[in-house]
Design a protein around this motif. Structure first.
Motif, short mmCIF file in Angstrom:
data_model
loop_
_atom_site.label_atom_id
_atom_site.label_comp_id
_atom_site.label_asym_id
_atom_site.label_seq_id
_atom_site.Cartn_x
_atom_site.Cartn_y
_atom_site.Cartn_z
N THR A 540 5.62 10.80 -17.30
CA THR A 540 5.34 10.40 -16.10
C THR A 540 6.09 10.90 -14.92
O THR A 540 5.53 11.10 -13.75
N GLU A 642 4.75 -3.52 -5.38
CA GLU A 642 3.63 -3.12 -4.50
C GLU A 642 3.98 -2.02 -3.49
O GLU A 642 3.23 -0.88 -3.34
N ALA A 645 5.20 1.56 -5.02
CA ALA A 645 3.74 2.30 -5.55
C ALA A 645 3.16 2.87 -4.42
O ALA A 645 2.58 4.02 -4.51
N ARG A 646 2.94 2.01 -3.36
CA ARG A 646 2.17 2.55 -2.37
C ARG A 646 2.73 3.80 -1.61
O ARG A 646 2.27 4.77 -1.43
N ALA A 649 2.89 7.07 -3.88
CA ALA A 649 1.20 7.28 -3.77
C ALA A 649 0.90 8.07 -2.58
O ALA A 649 0.17 9.02 -2.82
N TYR A 676 4.55 -3.09 -13.32
CA TYR A 676 3.59 -2.55 -12.39
C TYR A 676 3.89 -1.16 -11.92
O TYR A 676 3.16 -0.29 -11.86
N LEU A 677 5.26 -1.17 -11.48
CA LEU A 677 5.67 0.23 -11.22
C LEU A 677 5.54 1.10 -12.12
O LEU A 677 5.12 2.38 -12.00
N ASP A 679 3.44 1.37 -14.33
CA ASP A 679 1.85 1.67 -14.38
C ASP A 679 1.25 2.63 -13.24
O ASP A 679 0.16 3.19 -13.37
N HIS A 680 2.35 2.54 -12.24
CA HIS A 680 1.92 3.25 -10.78
C HIS A 680 2.96 4.59 -10.89
O HIS A 680 2.87 5.17 -9.72
N GLY A 681 3.34 4.94 -12.01
CA GLY A 681 4.03 6.36 -12.17
C GLY A 681 5.55 6.36 -11.60
O GLY A 681 6.05 7.23 -11.52
#
Length: 711
Positions: A540, A642, A645-646, A649, A676-677, A679-681
Motif C-alpha cells: 500500500t 475522511e 484520505a481526501r 488522494a 477506512y484510512l 482502505d484508502h491507501g
C-alpha cells in the motif's frame, strides 16, 4: 588481488597427509602470507638459545607462543608470553612456556616456540570465518582480544564478501565509533581492515576444507592492520553437496504447480470430513477451471467427477498430483505419479520426519528424484494460488485476491495467515504450506514469486533454511523488484555451538541469520503479527524518495512515543529548516509546537489537520509523514479519516505520492476510522504508536536494500 593458491594447497595437503585438522601457527602464517594478510615477523625456535637468537635478529620486544598441533587455545595452556624485552627474559620465557604446555597436556606434541615481533598497540579486533550449517562459509568481524566471547560485538557476512560488504562490517558493530576515533583517538585505517576481511573471506571461499579460521587479535591502527595470532582448523569430512536447480528448471516446475491445467487428487473421497473430500470440494467450489481428476480404486465417481483407479489411467498430461492418502501408501503412489511424468506432487499427509519417520521421508525423496518429480511437503495444509482460483487444500477456500504471497513452514501459522488475511481483507496471490520441506522450499517459491506479475510482496514464516545460500541468491534477485519479509522462528539463542575457535563459538544461529538476511535485503519481522502487518502495509505504501520523516500530531504524548518508535525503526526525523518551520507555525496555535514532531494540539478543528498535512505532502523536502491523531469532539475519528484520505488522494492526483501512516488514539470509533484510512491507501492503526512507525521503517529498509533511496 594476487593470491598464491598453490602455496595454500601445499600447506593444507601436508597437514592432511599427517592426519591433522589443526594447523600450527607457523602454517597459519604461511596461509596469511599467501593471501597478503599482514602478520608480524616470526620464526620457530626449538631451544632457548634459538629463541634468543631469533628475538635479537627480529628486534626486541617479542612475544613467545607455544607451537603444538594438540594445543589450540594457547593462552589457556599458559602458552603465551607478551612483551619480553631482553635475552634473559626470552630464555626464562621459553622454559616457562614449554613447562606450562607439558603440565597442561603431558601427551601434547611440542614442535617448539614461536618467536614473534611485538605488534604496536592498537584497537584489538577479531576477523574470522566459520562454516555455518545453513549458509556455509561466513566471515565474522568484531571487537577482539580476550573479551570477544563475553561482549559478542560481532557481525557476519557470507563469504566471499565484496569490498563494499567487508567495509560495511566496520559500521555494523556496536563499537563502530571506537574504530572511527572516539574520544579524540585516531581513526583506524578502514581500507586496510576491510581489505583484511575481504582477503580472509576469499581464502575460506577458495578452500572449502577450512572449517574455521581466527585472526585474534588483529591490531588496527591509523597506519594499517596486523594479525597477531592465527588459528586454522580443517573440516573432518568433505562438505556435503546440496542438490541445486537453475532458475529455469525451478520455473518450469513452479509454473505448472501454480498454474496447472490439470490436477489429480490421490485419495479423493466422497465422504465428508475426509481430507480427500475437502481437497476435491475446495478445488471445485473455489472455481478452479482446469481439469480435476479424483484417484480412488474403490469409486467410479467422486464429487460429480469421473474417478480413476490409478493416475496411470488418467488420459492426457497431469501437472500436479495432490496426495491425501496415509503416509505409508505414498511411496507406491509416487512411483505411479513419476511413471506418469507428473512434474509436481503435493504431499499433505503427516507421518514422516516430523514424527521421527525419517526413513519413510528419505524413501519418498529418493523416488521423487529418481522419477523427476518435485515435492511440496509433506505434512502441509496444501496451497492456494488465487489468480487461478486454485485452492488445493483441506482448509477453507480463500477468495480475496491481491498482491501478497505468503508461505509458512507450520500448519498452525498457515491458519493464522489465513485468518489474518480474511479479517484484514488483505488480498493475497498465494498461501503455500512448506511443512517438512523435503524438496521444494523458500528459494523455489522466491524464484517463482519474483517473476510473478500477480505478486507485489512476499512474506515467509520459516523455522530454518535447507540451503541458505540458495535462498540468499534468490532473495538478491527479488529484492530490487519487491519486498521480502521473513519471520524466522527460534530467535532466542540456545547457546553457542561447541567449537574450537572464537568465531565458531560466536556464530549463534540467530545472529548469523539476522546479519545475512539483512545482507540479502530481506526485511526481518520480530513476530507473526509484525510479519502480517508488514505484508499488509508495504504494497500500500509508496516508495519514499528520501530519508526526511516528519511527525504531525494532535497530542504531545503521542509525538514523544512516535519519536521513540522512529529511533527503534531506523527512521530519520527531519531537522525542519527555518522557512518550513515558519510555514507550519502559520497553521498551528501559539501554544502548539513546530519543529519535529509538529504538535498542533488536541483541540484543533479539521482545517488544522488539513493545512498541516497538505503542507507536509507538498513540500518536496519532506519524504514521509507520520500522523498522530487524538480523539476529540472537535475532530471526530471518521471526520479525521475522511479528511486525511481526501488530502492524500488530492496529492496523488497531482503526482505527489509519499508514504503516510497514522496512529489513532481514542475510543472504539478509531477502529472504524483506521480501517477506512487503510482502505484508502493510508496504513493506520488504533491504540498503538509503534505499529505504524514499524511498517514505515520496514518500507524504508526495503527501499534502502533495493537501492531506491539516494545515498
Amino acid at each position: 588481488m594476487g593470491y598464491d593458491r598453490a602455496e595454500v594447497r601445499a600447506v593444507l595437503d601436508a597437514v592432511r597427509a599427517e592426519g591433522r585438522t589443526a594447523l600450527t601457527a607457523l602454517e597459519g602464517k604461511l596461509l596469511c602470507d599467501a593471501y597478503g594478510i599482514a602478520t608480524p615477523a616470526e620464526d620457530l625456535a626449538t631451544s632457548a638459545d634459538e629463541a634468543i637468537s631469533r628475538a635479537v635478529d627480529m628486534g626486541l620486544p617479542v612475544v613467545l607462543k607455544i607451537v603444538s598441533p594438540d594445543i589450540l587455545h594457547k593462552t589457556e595452556a599458559g602458552g603465551v608470553l607478551v612483551g619480553l624485552e631482553s635475552p634473559h627474559e626470552v630464555r626464562l620465557g621459553y622454559e616457562r612456556i614449554v613447562a606450562a604446555a607439558r603440565a597442561h597436556d603431558p601427551d601434547a606434541r611440542i614442535l617448539g616456540v614461536q618467536v614473534q615481533r611485538m605488534v604496536p598497540a592498537g584497537q584489538e579486533v577479531i576477523i574470522g570465518a566459520t562454516t555455518d550449517p545453513t549458509f556455509g562459509k561466513v566471515i565474522a568481524f568484531g571487537l577482539g582480544g580476550v573479551l570477544v566471547e563475553v561482549l559478542k560485538d560481532v557481525t557476519f557476512r557470507l563469504a566471499p564478501a565484496t569490498g563494499e560488504e567487508a567495509a560495511s562490517m566496520l559500521d555494523d558493530i556496536a563499537a563502530a565509533d571506537v574504530l572511527r576515533g572516539a574520544r579524540g583517538a585516531e581513526p583506524i585505517d578502514r581500507e586496510a581492515l576491510a581489505g583484511m576481511i575481504q582477503r580472509v573471506s576469499d581464502l575460506v571461499a577458495d578452500f572449502p576444507e577450512i572449517a574455521e579460521l581466527d585472526l585474534n587479535p588483529v591490531f588496527a591502527t591509523a597506519d594499517g592492520a596486523v594479525a597477531a595470532d592465527v588459528r586454522v582448523l580443517l573440516a573432518e569430512d568433505a562438505p556435503q553437496e546440496v542438490p541445486r536447480y537453475t532458475a529455469e528448471e525451478i520455473l518450469a516446475v513452479m509454473n505448472r504447480l501454480m498454474k496447472p491445467r490439470s490436477v489429480a487428487v490421490i485419495g479423493a473421497s466422497n465422504e465428508a470430513g475426509k481430507i480427500g473430500n475437502s481437497v476435491m470440494r475446495n478445488l471445485i467450489d473455489g472455481g478452479y477451471a482446469g481439469e480435476i481428476h479424483p484417484i480412488n480404486p474403490k469409486a467410479d465417481e467422486i464429487c460429480g467427477r469421473k474417478a480413476y483407479r490409478s493416475i496411470a489411467d488418467v488420459p492426457g498430461e497431469v501437472d500436479v498430483a495432490v496426495f491425501t492418502i496415509p503416509a505409508k501408501f505414498v511411496p507406491t503412489a509416487l512411483e505411479e505419479v513419476g511413471a506418469k511424468k507428473v512434474p509436481a506432487a503435493v504431499l499433505i499427509p503427516s507421518g514422516f520426519a516430523e514424527t521421527g519417520n525419517h526413513e519413510l521421508q528419505e524413501q519418498v525423496v529418493e523416488i521423487a528424484r529418481r522419477r523427476g518429480v518435485r515435492l511440496l511437503g509433506p505434512n502441509i495444509y496444501g496451497y492456494y494460488y488465487t489468480p487461478e482460483d486454485l485452492c488445493a487444500t483441506f482448509c477453507t477456500p480463500y477468495d480475496v485476491k491481491g498482491g501478497v504471497a505468503l508461505s509458512s513452514q507450520s500448519g498452525g501459522i498457515g491458519m493464522a495467515i489465513l485468518g489474518f488475511s480474511r479479517s484484514s481483507k488483505m488480498g493475497v496471490s498465494a498461501i503455500v504450506g512448506l511443512g517438512n520441506k523435503s524438496d521444494l522450499d523458500e528459494d523455489d517459491l522466491l524464484t517463482f514469486f519474483g517473476q510473478d506479475d500477480n505478486t507485489r510482496c512476499v512474506a515467509m514464516h520459516l523455522e530454518d533454511l535447507k540451503d541458505g545460500r540458495a535462498f540468499v541468491a534468490a532473495a538478491r534477485e527479488v529484492t530490487p523488484k519487491k519486498p521480502i519479509i521473513v519471520l524466522k522462528a527460534g530467535r532466542t539463542s540456545l547457546g553457542a555451538r561447541a567449537a574450537s575457535s572464537h568465531t565458531g563459538a560466536l556464530a549463534g544461529d540467530d545472529k548469523v541469520y539476522d546479519d545475512i538476511l539483512r545482507q540479502a535485503g530481506v526485511i526481518r519481522a520480530p513476530g507473526l503479527n509484525d510479519m502480517l502487518e508488514y505484508a499488509h502495509a508495504l504494497p500500500t505504501l509508496p516508495t519514499p524518495k528520501g530519508e526526511n520523516v516528519v511527525i504531525i500530531t494532535g497530542a504531545g504524548g503521542s509525538g514523544v512515543l512516535l519519536s521513540d518508535a522512529c529511533v527503534d525503526a531506523g527512521l530519520s526525523l527531519m531537522d525542519i529548516p527555518p522557512d518550513l518551520d515558519e510555514a507550519f507555525r502559520r497553521f498551528i496555535p501559539p501554544f502548539g509546537a513546530a519543529g519535529n514532531p509538529i504538535d498542533i494540539t488536541g483541540g484543533e478543528p479539521p482545517s488544522t489537520y488539513e493545512a498541516t498535512v497538505r503542507l507536509g505532502l507538498t513540500d518536496p523536502r519532506i519524504h514521509a509523514l507520520i500522523l498522530g491523531y487524538w480523539h476529540t469532539i472537535v475532530t471526530p475519528p471518521m471526520v479525521f479519516a475522511e479528511l486525511i484520505a481526501r488530502v492524500v488522494a488530492d496529492a496523488r492526483a497531482q503526482g505527489i505520492d509519499k508514504p503516510v501512516v497514522a496512529s489513532l488514539a481514542g475510543d472504539t470509533e478509531v477502529e472504524q476510522a483506521s480501517e477506512y484510512l487503510f482502505d484508502h491507501g493510508v496504513p493506520a492503526y488504533p491504540y498503538t504508536t509503534e505499529k505504524p512507525v514499524a511498517v514505515l521503517g520496514a518500507k524504508y529498509r526495503w527501499a534502502r536494500a533495493a537501492g531506491l533511496l539516494p545515498r
